[in-house]
Design a protein around this motif. Sequence first.
Motif, mmCIF file in Angstrom:
data_model
loop_
_atom_site.group_PDB
_atom_site.id
_atom_site.type_symbol
_atom_site.label_atom_id
_atom_site.label_comp_id
_atom_site.label_asym_id
_atom_site.label_seq_id
_atom_site.Cartn_x
_atom_site.Cartn_y
_atom_site.Cartn_z
ATOM 1 N N LEU A 158 0.877 -1.228 0.026
ATOM 2 C CA LEU A 158 -0.038 0.204 -0.167
ATOM 3 C C LEU A 158 0.766 1.156 -0.189
ATOM 4 C CD1 LEU A 158 -2.905 -1.021 2.375
ATOM 5 C CD2 LEU A 158 -3.034 -0.677 -0.186
ATOM 6 N N GLY A 159 1.854 1.314 0.651
ATOM 7 C CA GLY A 159 2.856 2.241 0.707
ATOM 8 C C GLY A 159 3.420 2.564 -0.704
ATOM 9 N N HIS A 160 3.886 1.364 -1.211
ATOM 10 C CA HIS A 160 4.275 1.597 -2.625
ATOM 11 C C HIS A 160 3.480 1.904 -3.512
ATOM 12 C CE1 HIS A 160 5.967 -0.758 -6.134
ATOM 13 N NE2 HIS A 160 6.501 0.430 -6.238
ATOM 14 N N LYS A 161 2.203 1.541 -3.703
ATOM 15 C CA LYS A 161 1.153 2.270 -4.457
ATOM 16 C C LYS A 161 0.783 3.496 -4.359
ATOM 17 C CE LYS A 161 -1.632 -1.395 -3.939
ATOM 18 N NZ LYS A 161 -3.068 -2.324 -3.946
ATOM 19 N N ALA A 162 0.819 4.006 -2.956
ATOM 20 C CA ALA A 162 0.341 5.439 -2.498
ATOM 21 C C ALA A 162 1.691 6.298 -3.302
ATOM 22 C CB ALA A 162 0.522 5.450 -1.129
ATOM 23 N N ALA A 172 -8.121 8.690 -5.461
ATOM 24 C CA ALA A 172 -6.823 8.485 -4.990
ATOM 25 C C ALA A 172 -6.905 7.131 -4.148
ATOM 26 C CB ALA A 172 -6.198 9.623 -4.303
ATOM 27 N N LEU A 173 -7.873 7.335 -3.591
ATOM 28 C CA LEU A 173 -8.116 5.896 -2.649
ATOM 29 C C LEU A 173 -8.262 4.561 -3.243
ATOM 30 C CD1 LEU A 173 -10.044 7.516 0.425
ATOM 31 C CD2 LEU A 173 -7.825 6.918 0.667
ATOM 32 N N PHE A 174 -9.258 4.872 -4.239
ATOM 33 C CA PHE A 174 -9.445 3.997 -5.248
ATOM 34 C C PHE A 174 -8.488 3.255 -5.853
ATOM 35 C CE2 PHE A 174 -10.699 2.104 -9.198
ATOM 36 C CZ PHE A 174 -11.822 0.938 -8.764
ATOM 37 N N LEU A 175 -7.446 4.070 -6.270
ATOM 38 C CA LEU A 175 -6.429 3.682 -6.923
ATOM 39 C C LEU A 175 -5.409 2.499 -5.990
ATOM 40 C CD1 LEU A 175 -4.960 6.538 -8.824
ATOM 41 C CD2 LEU A 175 -6.458 4.603 -9.588
ATOM 42 N N LEU A 176 -5.572 2.817 -4.694
ATOM 43 C CA LEU A 176 -4.865 1.799 -3.566
ATOM 44 C C LEU A 176 -5.317 0.438 -3.766
ATOM 45 C CD1 LEU A 176 -4.217 4.352 -0.624
ATOM 46 C CD2 LEU A 176 -2.612 3.830 -2.368
ATOM 47 N N ASP A 208 14.140 -10.705 -11.625
ATOM 48 C CA ASP A 208 13.946 -11.924 -10.895
ATOM 49 C C ASP A 208 14.806 -11.474 -9.539
ATOM 50 O OD1 ASP A 208 13.087 -14.217 -9.934
ATOM 51 O OD2 ASP A 208 14.785 -15.283 -10.788
ATOM 52 N N PRO A 209 14.223 -10.841 -8.377
ATOM 53 C CA PRO A 209 12.534 -10.593 -8.302
ATOM 54 C C PRO A 209 12.594 -9.304 -8.940
ATOM 55 C CG PRO A 209 13.872 -9.962 -6.239
ATOM 56 C CD PRO A 209 14.652 -10.662 -7.162
ATOM 57 N N PRO A 210 11.260 -8.854 -9.314
ATOM 58 C CA PRO A 210 11.024 -7.391 -9.795
ATOM 59 C C PRO A 210 11.285 -6.371 -8.965
ATOM 60 C CG PRO A 210 9.037 -9.037 -10.056
ATOM 61 C CD PRO A 210 10.021 -9.503 -9.069
ATOM 62 N N THR A 211 11.746 -5.265 -9.514
ATOM 63 C CA THR A 211 11.962 -4.034 -8.748
ATOM 64 C C THR A 211 10.976 -3.121 -8.569
ATOM 65 O OG1 THR A 211 14.321 -4.180 -9.641
ATOM 66 C CG2 THR A 211 13.531 -2.203 -8.732
ATOM 67 N N ARG A 212 10.674 -2.522 -7.424
ATOM 68 C CA ARG A 212 9.511 -1.780 -7.071
ATOM 69 C C ARG A 212 10.302 -0.344 -7.633
ATOM 70 N NH1 ARG A 212 5.948 -3.036 -2.768
ATOM 71 N NH2 ARG A 212 6.363 -4.725 -1.799
ATOM 72 N N THR A 213 9.108 0.376 -8.280
ATOM 73 C CA THR A 213 9.595 1.632 -8.848
ATOM 74 C C THR A 213 8.502 2.727 -8.381
ATOM 75 O OG1 THR A 213 8.642 1.348 -11.141
ATOM 76 C CG2 THR A 213 10.863 0.750 -10.794
ATOM 77 N N ILE A 214 8.409 4.052 -8.758
ATOM 78 C CA ILE A 214 7.576 4.937 -8.463
ATOM 79 C C ILE A 214 7.641 5.835 -9.703
ATOM 80 C CG2 ILE A 214 7.393 4.568 -6.194
ATOM 81 C CD1 ILE A 214 8.468 7.550 -5.630
ATOM 82 N N LEU A 215 8.701 6.372 -10.090
ATOM 83 C CA LEU A 215 9.137 7.204 -11.443
ATOM 84 C C LEU A 215 8.265 6.749 -12.748
ATOM 85 C CD1 LEU A 215 12.936 7.668 -10.975
ATOM 86 C CD2 LEU A 215 10.873 8.725 -9.903
#
Length: 491
Positions: free
Chosen positions: A232-236, A315-319, A467-474
């Motif tokens: 959830l923190g990552h998606k936010a 914004a909440l729905f996207l989470l 492997d494993p996938p990398t978390r990104t936000i950009l």
Amino acid sequence: MRAGLLLLAALCLLQAPWLARPVHYDEANFLTLARGAAADPWRPHDVRINWQGTEERAFDVLSNPPGIAWWLAPVRKLSALAQRLWMLCWLPLMVWGALGLSRQLGRGLPGAALLLVSPIVFLSIPALLPDAPLYALTLAGFAGFLSRSESHRVAWPFALMLGCAALFRYSAVVLPLVLGLWLWSRGRSPLGALWGWVPVGLLALHDLHAYGEVHLLAMGSFQAVSTSAADLGHKAAASLAMLGGAAALPLMGWGRAQLVGAGLGGLAGAAWGPLGALFAALGGAALLTRLWPPRGEDKASFSELWLGAWAFGGALFLLTLRFSATRYWLPFLPPILLAFPPGRRPWLAPGLHLALGLALAADELQSARAQEKLADTVAALGVGGFTGHWGWQWAMEERGWRALDEGTTVPTGALVAIPTEAWPQPVIARCERVLWSGGWSSSLGWMPRGYSREGEANLHANWISGDPPTRTILPWTFASDPYEQVKVCAE
């Protein structure tokens, strides 16, 4: 009328260089769904697809309603150019809706332009995705309903139009609630907004007849897999960075609320480095602009809080979704874009948004061509099996290659092509004899990149393949690594 025609003509002209772009990213799965609609218009989700590593029924793995499949079915066998021209049919409705909604909210022509040239909107207009119909129906539905309701004319057809947006992406199912809040904020019965749920209700009845269960409900459990605190923190953080970096850049008139939003967003994105903190800070500032306009603007009145509910509810729905993508903001973007104060230079913000949109469109073109050129090179070696998805999958299947299921043992003597970026599913392949390997890099090294392993950026998801996938936000960055790399082996 003249302003609308000028906007329409300008957008068509600006889109012209990108209309021949090969199929890329998630466009591949919607063209597969269109093939299902052509085979059986009543049951488009019965088509089979390998989209998560294993071939299965699209009903179980593609979490979108069938609207885009029905729309693309008549042009499924035409060139990418013809298909993208077909998508431009939604542009007049989009322009009409942008003009009407901006006028209703007091932002005039510059506001309408901003609604149409936000980078993610600009990229979505010709895309073979549900996004252009979704956005056009959202803008036009709200514009028509607000205009006719204010003048006490019959407005329910526009609630129905807004409801049709949910036939293209299920996120629009929450939009009739926003209409109801608007009616309630004006002391009127919100029941008129119920027309907005008629299309999705009819679709549910269709699903029960066609599949024996409602696809929307089935997709609820499919999407609800990223619910840990870390997810959830990552998606936010990703949602804020995507909003501030490629959807609604808060460039004008900052005040106290924008600074608070920037501070909170910056903290959320700080784990992803300076650029992650910057984009997330911009996203936080953009989101809070809706609730508390900068100094010099009128404070949000009670009757305008429905706009805040539209933005923050979105914004909440996207989470709740499986992952984040910049384009997922589209049904919730208008109230944020129209919160920006015009300032003394009302065309500055649309101009800067458009500049970024053009740069990202050039990058998308390069990226799509890279995977198509690599598919041509691989196909010249013969026919075999491959791993990977996106436009790479579409291009390889068009050239007679077969998608391998996860865990498949590649037969002795068979060819197998394995990319690095297009989410390759693991297969059992020794790869003792490499026939060819290579990559395709950008010729525009100074331009923003919407997907880069080196820069850990992805406009279309909050992960990078690996492997494993990398978390990104950009949503984008500057980088010089290849768009794609492929290895072809003979077992």
